[in-house]
Write an enzyme that holds these catalytic residues in place. Structure first.
Site, PDB file in Angstrom:
ATOM      1  CB  CYS A 191     -16.249  -0.471  -1.278  1.00 12.26           C
ATOM      2  SG  CYS A 191     -15.099   0.920  -0.751  1.00 12.26           S
ATOM      3  CG  ASP A 235      -9.920  -3.012  -2.055  1.00 10.02           C
ATOM      4  OD1 ASP A 235     -11.040  -2.646  -2.629  1.00 10.02           O
ATOM      5  OD2 ASP A 235     -10.017  -3.669  -0.872  1.00 10.02           O
ATOM      6  CG  ASP A 294      -2.196   0.928   1.095  1.00  6.63           C
ATOM      7  OD1 ASP A 294      -3.176   0.338   0.753  1.00  6.63           O
ATOM      8  OD2 ASP A 294      -1.924   2.068   1.156  1.00  6.63           O
TER       9      ASP A 294
END
Length: 429
Positions: free
Chosen positions: A359, A306, A263
């Site tokens: 999301c 993601d 990340d």
């Protein structure tokens, strides 16, 4: 505290959120610190009123013709707690800690207004500027989907198959309302709470401390399962964050092969180390520095993104984010997503998969983003998403929106999950 005191406290918190434009969790925490006399049950009930008021802000405000903290606080109790205007006034009457009773004009407004007559964006409980985005995503079902994003969420768990099975975890959680999830084969769901209730503190359970399960929305579990990680693979989770999908992928791989968790923000990665230790995931390597990723270029069987996004699919859990979101922030997320896709694709080997997940429920962050990526990068073709879904979840053909080459969308109204988007692209061999 009686209902009146709890409602007054909730209105105070809502005023603080509106005045200082701060996250709801921060405002509730500060209220609790300055009111230490309030017990756990009181704090839970106050939090429920606040969250309900933010989820139903448009519809609650419309009932009263006003969107003040008082209006949406009272409105939350009318819409979500089974109260009527008369029962509320009866409950508050004589309580010196309660806010003023509903006035004659407020009683008149509530008596005359019906939500069925409200504008579509009000019934969907979304900002006006978001309404066209939901309509683009869901067509005629957009009001229903918006309303589902304004409901109380369940508490979802993922069984860590490296340590336990679902029957074993369910036995440990007996008495909590836990039951098998509808779609995810290793999922467990504790239903949404009612009224002033609260979910059990599952992270205090010995089974959690032993790594038998993780807290993870069922939609996130389904997205991770669709990625198709398998034992022996070389996998890169490029936007690993706190590691929820990383751990799910590792379990799918049965701790075999290599899984690299990266990340760009080290602070987001920080929780992953404790989670790996607790869950006994042994094939995860945390890679925080971009330079350390260089040897992986062109060698990954699977690269999972993601992507950072608006989080519009999680509005049930983070309703305050719905009202803070702006078009400028959406544009910023789109820029980040484009840059991440352009960078991460280099790690996919010939014949490998690039999986893109958000999301978000907005096409601009989902199908449109992937389509634009394919225009910039030749050699990536979508998999057959209908076949992928049916192979993975053969008994749930109608539980997702599937656009073949356009990916898979999950949503509260259709799937019973948070809003998620999934698309897998295969690199030419």
């Amino acid at each position: 505290m009686r209902l009146g005191g709890r409602l007054a406290a909730a209105i105070e918190v809502l005023e603080d959120i509106g005045r200082r434009h701060r996250p709801v969790a921060d405002a509730l925490r500060d209220w609790g610190l300055s009111h230490r006399f309030a017990g756990g049950g009181d704090r839970a009930a106050i939090g429920n009123i606040v969250y309900d008021a933010l989820r139903r802000k448009r519809s609650a405000g419309w009932l009263f013709g006003d969107d003040t903290a008082r209006a949406i606080g009272f409105g939350a109790l009318l819409l979500e707690w089974g109260q009527t205007a008369q029962s509320l006034n009866d409950a508050l009457d004589g309580d010196k800690f309660a806010p003023p009773l509903l006035s004659a004009s407020e009683l008149k407004a509530v008596a005359e207004r019906r939500l069925g007559d409200a504008p579509d964006a009000v019934r969907a409980d979304v900002p006006d500027w978001c309404a066209p985005l939901l309509e683009q995503a869901y067509g005629d079902a957009w009001v229903e989907e918006g309303a589902a994003l304004a409901q109380r969420p369940p508490l979802d768990l993922r069984v860590n198959t490296l340590q336990a099975d679902r029957a074993k975890v369910l036995a440990e959680l007996q008495g909590t309302g836990a039951a098998p999830a509808a779609i995810a084969p290793n999922g467990i769901r504790i239903p949404p709470i009612d009224g002033d209730g609260r979910h059990p503190n599952v992270q205090a359970e010995p089974a959690f401390q032993k790594g038998w399960f993780e807290v993870q929305d069922e939609g996130s579990q389904l997205a991770a399962a669709l990625a198709g990680a398998a034992p022996g693979m070389q996998v890169l989770d490029y936007c690993a964050g706190a590691g929820g999908k990383t751990l799910a992928l590792s379990a799918e791989m049965d701790n075999r092969g290599q899984l690299f968790a990266h990340d760009s923000e080290k602070v987001r990665l920080a929780p992953i180390f404790e989670r790996i230790r607790r869950s006994h995931n042994r094939n995860v390597q945390v890679v925080s520095k971009p330079a350390e990723l260089a040897p992986l270029t062109g060698h990954m069987d699977l690269v999972l993104i993601d992507a950072p996004c608006t989080g519009s699919g999680t509005w049930r859990r983070r309703p305050d984010a719905k009202w803070r979101l702006t078009e400028r922030q959406l544009d910023a997320r789109k820029g980040e997503q484009q840059a991440i896709l352009d960078t991460a694709q280099a790690f996919v080997k010939p014949g490998g998969l690039l999986v893109y997940i958000t999301c978000s429920v907005f096409d601009a962050e989902n199908g449109e983003q992937v389509a634009a990526f394919r225009e910039r990068h030749e050699g990536f073709a979508p998999v057959d998403h209908r076949q992928l879904w049916d192979n993975r979840f053969p008994d749930h053909a109608g539980a997702a929106r599937i656009a073949g080459a356009g990916g898979i969308s999950l949503s509260p109204a259709l799937s019973g999950t948070d809003g998620f988007y999934f698309q897998a692209l295969r690199r030419a061999a």
